[in-house]
Write a protein that holds these residues in place. Structure first.
Motif, PDB file in Angstrom:
ATOM      1  N   ASP A   1       2.686  -3.507  -8.931  1.00 31.46           N
ATOM      2  CA  ASP A   1       1.171  -3.300  -9.068  1.00 31.46           C
ATOM      3  C   ASP A   1       0.975  -2.431 -10.167  1.00 31.46           C
ATOM      4  N   THR A   2       0.558  -3.090 -11.336  1.00 33.80           N
ATOM      5  CA  THR A   2       0.488  -2.072 -12.498  1.00 33.80           C
ATOM      6  C   THR A   2      -1.117  -1.879 -12.623  1.00 33.80           C
ATOM      7  N   ARG A   3      -1.941  -2.198 -11.817  1.00 34.34           N
ATOM      8  CA  ARG A   3      -3.283  -1.948 -11.941  1.00 34.34           C
ATOM      9  C   ARG A   3      -3.821  -0.784 -11.198  1.00 34.34           C
ATOM     10  N   GLN A   4      -3.846  -1.180  -9.840  1.00 38.20           N
ATOM     11  CA  GLN A   4      -4.787  -0.272  -8.787  1.00 38.20           C
ATOM     12  C   GLN A   4      -3.924   0.921  -8.157  1.00 38.20           C
ATOM     13  N   TYR A   5      -2.544   0.692  -8.021  1.00 35.70           N
ATOM     14  CA  TYR A   5      -1.952   1.768  -7.368  1.00 35.70           C
ATOM     15  C   TYR A   5      -1.656   3.232  -7.603  1.00 35.70           C
ATOM     16  N   ASP A   6      -1.478   3.321  -9.027  1.00 38.19           N
ATOM     17  CA  ASP A   6      -1.354   4.868  -9.512  1.00 38.19           C
ATOM     18  C   ASP A   6      -1.691   4.892 -11.026  1.00 38.19           C
ATOM     19  N   ARG A   7      -2.351   3.873 -11.496  1.00 42.52           N
ATOM     20  CA  ARG A   7      -2.694   3.698 -12.986  1.00 42.52           C
ATOM     21  C   ARG A   7      -3.313   4.793 -13.668  1.00 42.52           C
ATOM     22  N   ASP A   8      -2.767   5.537 -14.609  1.00 42.32           N
ATOM     23  CA  ASP A   8      -3.735   6.466 -15.421  1.00 42.32           C
ATOM     24  C   ASP A   8      -4.643   5.839 -16.207  1.00 42.32           C
ATOM     25  N   ILE A   9      -5.513   6.527 -16.635  1.00 41.82           N
ATOM     26  CA  ILE A   9      -6.732   6.090 -17.171  1.00 41.82           C
ATOM     27  C   ILE A   9      -6.565   4.797 -18.309  1.00 41.82           C
TER      28      ILE A   9
ATOM     29  N   TYR B   1      -9.604  -8.294   1.308  1.00 42.71           N
ATOM     30  CA  TYR B   1      -8.337  -9.072   0.697  1.00 42.71           C
ATOM     31  C   TYR B   1      -7.305  -9.213   1.748  1.00 42.71           C
ATOM     32  N   HIS B   2      -7.052  -8.273   2.649  1.00 35.92           N
ATOM     33  CA  HIS B   2      -6.001  -8.404   3.735  1.00 35.92           C
ATOM     34  C   HIS B   2      -6.689  -9.262   4.799  1.00 35.92           C
ATOM     35  N   GLU B   3      -7.829  -9.427   4.914  1.00 37.64           N
ATOM     36  CA  GLU B   3      -8.633 -10.167   5.736  1.00 37.64           C
ATOM     37  C   GLU B   3      -8.437 -11.676   5.478  1.00 37.64           C
ATOM     38  N   TRP B   4      -8.490 -12.025   4.041  1.00 37.24           N
ATOM     39  CA  TRP B   4      -8.601 -13.182   3.592  1.00 37.24           C
ATOM     40  C   TRP B   4      -7.315 -13.811   3.066  1.00 37.24           C
ATOM     41  N   MET B   5      -6.110 -12.956   2.865  1.00 36.58           N
ATOM     42  CA  MET B   5      -4.880 -13.409   2.177  1.00 36.58           C
ATOM     43  C   MET B   5      -3.817 -13.251   2.960  1.00 36.58           C
ATOM     44  N   PRO B   6      -3.003 -14.165   3.068  1.00 40.64           N
ATOM     45  CA  PRO B   6      -1.619 -14.215   3.911  1.00 40.64           C
ATOM     46  C   PRO B   6      -0.598 -13.063   3.201  1.00 40.64           C
ATOM     47  N   ILE B   7      -1.107 -11.946   3.377  1.00 40.29           N
ATOM     48  CA  ILE B   7      -0.123 -10.916   2.445  1.00 40.29           C
ATOM     49  C   ILE B   7       0.257  -9.775   3.752  1.00 40.29           C
ATOM     50  N   ARG B   8       1.414  -9.280   3.541  1.00 43.14           N
ATOM     51  CA  ARG B   8       1.920  -8.357   4.597  1.00 43.14           C
ATOM     52  C   ARG B   8       1.454  -7.090   4.017  1.00 43.14           C
ATOM     53  N   GLN B   9       1.350  -6.244   4.950  1.00 46.70           N
ATOM     54  CA  GLN B   9       1.419  -4.716   4.857  1.00 46.70           C
ATOM     55  C   GLN B   9       2.520  -4.236   4.586  1.00 46.70           C
ATOM     56  N   VAL B  10       2.820  -3.759   3.690  1.00 47.28           N
ATOM     57  CA  VAL B  10       4.372  -3.199   3.079  1.00 47.28           C
ATOM     58  C   VAL B  10       4.784  -2.068   3.912  1.00 47.28           C
ATOM     59  N   THR B  11       4.136  -0.949   4.229  1.00 44.66           N
ATOM     60  CA  THR B  11       4.421   0.239   5.021  1.00 44.66           C
ATOM     61  C   THR B  11       3.293   0.735   5.501  1.00 44.66           C
ATOM     62  N   VAL B  12       3.451   1.117   6.796  1.00 45.10           N
ATOM     63  CA  VAL B  12       2.262   1.609   7.552  1.00 45.10           C
ATOM     64  C   VAL B  12       1.820   3.030   6.718  1.00 45.10           C
ATOM     65  N   ASP B  13       2.609   3.604   6.122  1.00 51.58           N
ATOM     66  CA  ASP B  13       2.392   4.821   5.507  1.00 51.58           C
ATOM     67  C   ASP B  13       1.626   4.814   4.225  1.00 51.58           C
ATOM     68  N   ASP B  14       1.345   3.722   3.721  1.00 55.35           N
ATOM     69  CA  ASP B  14       0.598   3.548   2.391  1.00 55.35           C
ATOM     70  C   ASP B  14      -0.081   2.402   2.192  1.00 55.35           C
ATOM     71  N   LYS B  15      -1.428   2.589   2.733  1.00 56.33           N
ATOM     72  CA  LYS B  15      -2.416   1.170   2.750  1.00 56.33           C
ATOM     73  C   LYS B  15      -2.495   0.438   1.312  1.00 56.33           C
ATOM     74  N   LEU B  16      -2.339   1.175   0.306  1.00 55.56           N
ATOM     75  CA  LEU B  16      -2.615   0.607  -0.978  1.00 55.56           C
ATOM     76  C   LEU B  16      -1.268   0.217  -1.546  1.00 55.56           C
ATOM     77  N   ARG B  17      -0.244   0.074  -0.971  1.00 60.56           N
ATOM     78  CA  ARG B  17       1.221  -0.475  -1.489  1.00 60.56           C
ATOM     79  C   ARG B  17       1.055  -1.903  -1.263  1.00 60.56           C
ATOM     80  N   ILE B  18       1.491  -2.546  -2.396  1.00 57.67           N
ATOM     81  CA  ILE B  18       1.762  -4.158  -2.298  1.00 57.67           C
ATOM     82  C   ILE B  18       3.213  -4.277  -3.066  1.00 57.67           C
ATOM     83  N   TRP B  19       3.650  -3.356  -3.971  1.00 54.00           N
ATOM     84  CA  TRP B  19       4.819  -3.635  -4.506  1.00 54.00           C
ATOM     85  C   TRP B  19       5.759  -3.771  -3.467  1.00 54.00           C
ATOM     86  N   ARG B  20       6.808  -5.097  -3.595  1.00 57.60           N
ATOM     87  CA  ARG B  20       7.812  -5.228  -2.973  1.00 57.60           C
ATOM     88  C   ARG B  20       8.537  -6.265  -3.420  1.00 57.60           C
ATOM     89  N   ASN B  21       9.784  -6.718  -2.766  1.00 62.28           N
ATOM     90  CA  ASN B  21      10.772  -7.501  -3.276  1.00 62.28           C
ATOM     91  C   ASN B  21      11.103  -8.675  -2.531  1.00 62.28           C
TER      92      ASN B  21
END
Length: 582
Positions: free
Chosen positions: A381-389, A348-368
């Motif tokens: 991100d209501t799906r992947q980041y830290d969603r319970d079962i 996804y990061h290869e194919w999409m024009p999206i920024r890495q939000v923070t170098v400390d959290d590779k899975l974070r895409i929540w941003r403003n």
């Protein structure tokens, strides 16, 4: 005007040291994101350099790399070719046009893919250690005449599927731009010209945003290749004034389906490896409508409703995979859930024009994104980041399963007579510590809402994947894979809005393949909220139907029939893909 047909529109070099050589590839953002700053997860660039140098002198069809200065955005594993003594000069094919995304007020990401081609009358292609060099230029002139605002070179290679992502900087706020890539070794070999824009400065008065004209957002979700052509993207690109394109998830689907009858047969298998996810993104991006939309303006996306990894994803698994021994057997590759997720994130990061939000959290895409004082666009991100079962089909009543001694699953639809874990998720839905976002993201979201109101933004627009409002589907007041399955989390959001008197909040949702318009209010609250007039609501929700994915409510459903299916107190509109409201 708000349309609900298939999408939503909202209107408001010469190098002297090894370190110095990293300049060339450091500008291709693909090489570092989302693992920038984490060398333990990165490709060993020194080994890559050794590999290249060992092969470089044996290669033909190459050119001295020293005149070029790299300006790339690091990729997933931090691969580095910036000390390459030679680059490919045999020709490049811009296979997937260009794209742009994640605009700020003075910068924007630019993307392309350039695959080496063989020189005339040969079958020669570059060795794996030989990169390709691309130049980029961005200008306010549609034909890119005159001095560009920003320009530079960057390398790409097979390591990142020949994708390239650079950040154009030094731009003027709230301005339309045009950009193009070219082959460093042959300036006549160029990509199509893309259109993009910057955001206004955060302190721009609301009435002055976009030159005083309405700003239009085209909002999409759920595009399944085998289900049909992506005409919605093309319509938005060619027939609307959309300045920014938003995608709320399910940009691709991991499943195969059967689109052969309409010429849309998906390639490969159910996705599991980096190759699988790259191949699927590659195929989706050949659709003419999607190409046109990426060419027409910057995109802001939330990844992974779920199908960008796999169906019903949550933080520790999907409907058909997890990290247990059984959960790793779904695929011939033997890929476990974590393997799939990291492969999907990388592609996804290869194919999409999206920024890495923070170098400390590779899975974070929540941003403003602060769009002047007109609005804050908050992407969750209501799906992947830290969603319970979530609802995994076998743990709910609708699609309960029993498992025999050979671990085969059989669907069970009569749980009154057959023991099965039908109500497991329902019993968890109201737990106070249950979360869709994870508490770190939830705290950030609340702070962002308050900061938006404090800075005087007129609107707060929240882009996220799933339906927020309580739904009554077929007389059942629950949808466990949406916010209905995380009721305490929803109450915390609504409570924060009410307690802090944060109004003018719009929630945008995808996932359901149906159009919903709802007031934001506590479910079943008859003291503060009047469902007939909307008095007492703290905001609204607009959920759009799919680009192509089928609706569980049926197709060609009439508005009258849709009203019957929408009986809860807050939701007053449901349409299928064939209807719109103005």
């Amino acid at each position: 005007m708000i349309y609900f047909p298939l999408f939503l529109l909202l209107t408001f070099f010469h190098f002297t040291s090894c370190r110095a050589t990293t300049v060339l590839l450091d500008r291709n953002l693909v090489y570092g994101s989302p693992f920038a700053g984490h060398s333990q997860s990165a490709i060993d660039t020194r080994e890559i350099a050794k590999r290249h140098i060992a092969h470089a002198r044996r290669q033909t069809g190459t050119e001295d790399a020293s005149p070029f200065v790299d300006k790339h955005y690091p990729t997933f594993y931090g691969g580095d070719f910036s000390n390459s003594p030679t680059i490919w000069k045999g020709g490049l094919n811009f296979t997937h046009s260009v794209a742009s995304g994640d605009p700020f007020n003075t910068s924007v990401l630019l993307w392309t893919r350039a695959v080496p081609v063989s020189p005339s009358n040969t079958t020669q292609l570059p060795d794996q250690s030989i990169p390709a060099c691309l130049s980029f230029a961005i200008s306010t002139s549609p034909d890119l005449q005159g001095e560009p605002i920003d320009t530079g070179e960057a390398f790409t290679s097979y390591d990142v599927d020949w994708t390239l992502k650079v950040e154009a900087t030094g731009l003027t706020p709230d301005t339309k731009y045009f950009f193009q890539f070219s082959d460093c070794t042959n300036s006549s070999s160029v990509s199509p010209v893309g259109t993009t824009r910057t955001l206004p400065s955060p302190d721009t008065p609301a009435e002055e945003v976009n030159g005083g004209n309405p700003i239009t957002l085209a909002v999409f979700s759920c595009s399944q290749y085998q289900a049909g052509w992506f005409n919605a993207y093309g319509y938005a690109a060619h027939n609307t004034t959309a300045e920014i394109f938003l995608h709320l998830g399910d940009y691709i689907y991991e499943s195969l389906g059967n689109g052969a009858s309409i010429g849309r047969q998906t390639l490969g298998r159910e996705l599991a490896t980096v190759h699988d996810y790259r191949q699927r993104l590659n195929q989706y991006r050949t659709d003419e409508g999607l190409l046109a939309a990426h060419l027409s303006g910057p995109w802001i996306t939330v990844w992974f409703d779920d199908h960008e990894v796999a169906d019903q994803s949550w933080k520790a698994g999907t409907a058909d995979s997890n990290d247990s021994a059984i959960g790793c057997e779904f695929s011939p590759s033997g890929a476990c859930f974590t393997d799939r997720k990291l492969a999907a994130v990388r592609a996804y990061h290869e194919w999409m024009p999206i920024r890495q939000v923070t170098v400390d959290d590779k899975l974070r895409i929540w941003r403003n994104f602060e769009i002047g004082k007109l609005l804050d666009l908050t992407m969750l991100d209501t799906r992947q980041y830290d969603r319970d079962i979530t609802d995994l089909y076998y743990n709910t009543g609708t699609y309960a399963y029993i498992i025999d001694s050979q671990l085969h699953q059989f669907p069970v639809h009569d749980c009154d007579h057959i023991p099965c874990p039908t109500e497991f998720i329902n019993t968890l839905a109201a737990y106070p510590n249950r979360s869709l976002m994870g508490f770190e993201q939830e705290k950030w979201f609340f702070n962002t809402l308050s900061q938006s109101q404090d800075r005087g933004a007129a609107w707060r627009v929240v882009g996220q994947q799933i339906v927020f409002t309580q739904l009554n589907e077929s007389g059942v007041c629950k949808s466990n894979d949406a916010w209905d399955g995380y009721r305490a989390n929803r109450e915390r959001v609504l409570g924060y809005l009410y307690e802090n008197k944060i109004n003018n909040t719009i929630v945008l949702s995808g996932d359901s393949h149906a159009n919903w318009a709802s007031d934001l209010a506590h479910p079943n609250d008859s003291t503060r909220y009047d469902p007939l007039t909307g008095q007492g609501a703290i905001g609204v929700e607009f959920a759009g139907t799919a680009v192509t994915s089928g609706s569980s409510f049926g197709t060609d459903i009439s508005p009258a029939a849709a009203d019957v299916k929408s009986q809860h107190a807050q939701c007053y509109l449901l349409c299928d893909e064939k209807h719109h409201i103005c």
